[in-house]
Scaffold this motif. Structure first.
Motif, PDB file in Angstrom:
ATOM      1  N   TYR A 120     101.146  37.130  66.998  1.00 44.85           N
ATOM      2  CA  TYR A 120     100.706  35.983  66.986  1.00 44.85           C
ATOM      3  C   TYR A 120      99.485  34.941  66.102  1.00 44.85           C
ATOM      4  N   HIS A 121      98.754  35.979  66.181  1.00 46.96           N
ATOM      5  CA  HIS A 121      96.812  35.233  66.425  1.00 46.96           C
ATOM      6  C   HIS A 121      96.606  35.199  65.223  1.00 46.96           C
ATOM      7  N   GLN A 122      97.106  35.668  64.287  1.00 45.89           N
ATOM      8  CA  GLN A 122      97.147  35.316  63.383  1.00 45.89           C
ATOM      9  C   GLN A 122      97.938  34.165  62.306  1.00 45.89           C
ATOM     10  N   GLU A 123      99.075  33.941  63.059  1.00 40.89           N
ATOM     11  CA  GLU A 123      99.358  32.873  62.652  1.00 40.89           C
ATOM     12  C   GLU A 123      99.311  31.395  63.142  1.00 40.89           C
ATOM     13  N   ALA A 124      98.704  31.427  64.512  1.00 37.64           N
ATOM     14  CA  ALA A 124      98.364  30.510  65.520  1.00 37.64           C
ATOM     15  C   ALA A 124      97.211  30.497  64.729  1.00 37.64           C
ATOM     16  N   LEU A 125      96.398  31.309  64.293  1.00 35.32           N
ATOM     17  CA  LEU A 125      94.872  30.972  63.074  1.00 35.32           C
ATOM     18  C   LEU A 125      94.997  29.576  62.187  1.00 35.32           C
ATOM     19  N   ARG A 126      96.358  30.073  61.271  1.00 34.77           N
ATOM     20  CA  ARG A 126      97.386  29.662  60.444  1.00 34.77           C
ATOM     21  C   ARG A 126      97.024  28.137  60.439  1.00 34.77           C
ATOM     22  N   VAL A 127      97.832  27.647  61.191  1.00 32.42           N
ATOM     23  CA  VAL A 127      98.327  26.885  62.006  1.00 32.42           C
ATOM     24  C   VAL A 127      96.634  25.669  61.888  1.00 32.42           C
ATOM     25  N   CYS A 128      95.992  26.282  63.037  1.00 32.73           N
ATOM     26  CA  CYS A 128      94.568  25.494  63.667  1.00 32.73           C
ATOM     27  C   CYS A 128      93.965  25.849  62.374  1.00 32.73           C
ATOM     28  N   LYS A 129      94.283  26.010  61.031  1.00 36.32           N
ATOM     29  CA  LYS A 129      93.299  25.601  59.836  1.00 36.32           C
ATOM     30  C   LYS A 129      94.176  24.344  59.423  1.00 36.32           C
ATOM     31  N   ALA A 130      95.523  24.565  59.315  1.00 37.25           N
ATOM     32  CA  ALA A 130      95.997  23.078  58.681  1.00 37.25           C
ATOM     33  C   ALA A 130      95.475  22.266  59.587  1.00 37.25           C
ATOM     34  N   ILE A 131      95.632  22.651  60.626  1.00 36.50           N
ATOM     35  CA  ILE A 131      95.230  21.010  61.585  1.00 36.50           C
ATOM     36  C   ILE A 131      93.512  20.680  61.066  1.00 36.50           C
ATOM     37  N   ALA A 132      93.048  21.852  61.098  1.00 33.62           N
ATOM     38  CA  ALA A 132      91.397  21.152  60.741  1.00 33.62           C
ATOM     39  C   ALA A 132      91.299  20.444  59.351  1.00 33.62           C
ATOM     40  N   LYS A 133      92.033  20.619  57.812  1.00 32.71           N
ATOM     41  CA  LYS A 133      92.380  20.331  56.477  1.00 32.71           C
ATOM     42  C   LYS A 133      92.243  18.148  57.533  1.00 32.71           C
ATOM     43  N   LEU A 134      92.927  18.347  58.603  1.00 34.78           N
ATOM     44  CA  LEU A 134      93.965  16.933  58.898  1.00 34.78           C
ATOM     45  C   LEU A 134      92.259  16.016  59.240  1.00 34.78           C
TER      46      LEU A 134
END
Length: 337
Positions: free
Chosen positions: A150-164
């Motif tokens: 879950y930690h890995q998946e949530a970090l991936r989502v955060c990095k996608a949001i960081a692009k926006l």
């Protein structure tokens, strides 16, 4: 915006549900998504993301394993009590973010899980890196593996949001994705369990009013209502709105660090948790940049008439100050009672 009768004793007024922007992370038009995100961050810093890619199976397993941990006897949970690196179990009343209005402290228990840095890493012993304490695998088989996924998946989502976020601030899309920023982030998930007790008239809150320290927070919940936001902390009396859960969506908010980075352009909003008697489980996930990243006013947020409002500061120094302030509040409160 739909109205609902309050079930707390705070006052006799109507508490409304907040209407937040919903951003689809599979939308290929990044600039359109960035505009939606920008407006949300100018308004209140809270929004939803959908199609985030965290599967229902991964999400369900994380909540199931979280509940299994909190169902353990206190004696077993205390074996992994929070350490000096802010990892591990936190019992009831471990925090009091709003001592002016709270008694005892937050009526919740939690468990911090941070990103693990290998022992041979030169920054292994830094305050916000290092190993996690883990429950006994004989007691909770598969628990660690579930949380790491879950930690890995949530970090991936955060990095996608960081692009926006970068596009919303008129920066290059990969601005925050550099090695000195999110190359080795301070990323922490926190399992939370609320026993349902809230009565603001008596100073009892699931979580007292506060704003988050960092850059981005993801919040997954079990659907039980409780989160409230206050879009303008300076208006008296404060107006609070419930944030409803939407199936398949994750609530996102920016923290004080992002407000600081944007020179006050984006809002880090006060929020709290008020329960109506139901147990509630949630998994907030906090992301800050790398330990040595310097937080200073972004170039696109400066002008002749908008000089930097905050001095530059190293990420780890800033976080350490905020943690110390939090502990000082709790110590001061305990000394007075």
């Amino acid at each position: 915006m739909r109205e609902m009768e309050p079930k707390t004793h705070e006052d006799a007024s109507i508490i409304q549900e907040s209407s937040l922007t919903c951003i689809d992370l599979t939308n290929t038009d990044l600039h359109k998504s960035a505009l939606l995100l920008k407006q949300a961050c100018l308004d209140c810093g809270f929004f939803y993301v959908i199609n985030h890619g965290i599967s229902e199976e991964v999400m369900n397993k994380a909540f199931e394993q979280s509940k299994k941990f909190f169902d353990l006897p206190l004696e077993e949970k205390m074996k992994v009590l929070k350490n000096e690196k802010h990892r591990g179990y936190t019992p009831l009343y471990d925090q009091i973010p709003d001592p002016e209005n709270q008694v005892l402290g937050d009526h919740k228990e939690g468990y911090y899980i941070g990103a693990e840095v290998p022992r041979d890493d030169p920054q292994w012993d830094q305050p916000f890196y290092g190993p996690n304490p883990w429950p006994n695998p004989d007691v909770l088989p598969g628990w660690r593996e579930t949380m790491e996924i879950y930690h890995q998946e949530a970090l991936r989502v955060c990095k996608a949001i960081a692009k926006l976020l970068a596009l919303a601030l008129d920066l290059d899309v990969d601005y925050f994705d550099s090695s000195e920023m999110l190359g080795k982030p301070i990323s922490t998930m926190r399992l939370l369990h609320y026993e349902g007790k809230s009565d603001p008239s008596k100073g009892i809150y699931g979580t007292g009013a506060h704003s988050d320290y960092g850059m981005i927070t993801l919040l997954a919940t079990d659907g039980v209502m409780g989160l409230q936001i206050c879009k303008d902390r300076n208006v008296k009396p404060q107006k609070w709105e419930y944030v409803p859960s939407i199936e398949g969506a994750i609530v996102v908010n920016i923290g004080d660090m992002m407000e600081r980075w944007s020179n006050g352009l984006f809002k880090s909003t006060l929020h709290r948790v008020i329960l109506n008697g139901q147990n509630r489980y949630s998994i907030p996930f906090f992301v800050e940049p790398s330990h040595d990243c310097i937080i200073e006013c972004l170039p696109t947020c400066q002008s002749k008439n908008n000089l930097p409002k905050y001095p530059a500061i190293k990420c780890s120094t800033y976080l350490k100050q905020r943690y110390e302030e939090s502990h000082a509040k709790l110590s001061s409160y305990k000394n007075q009672t």
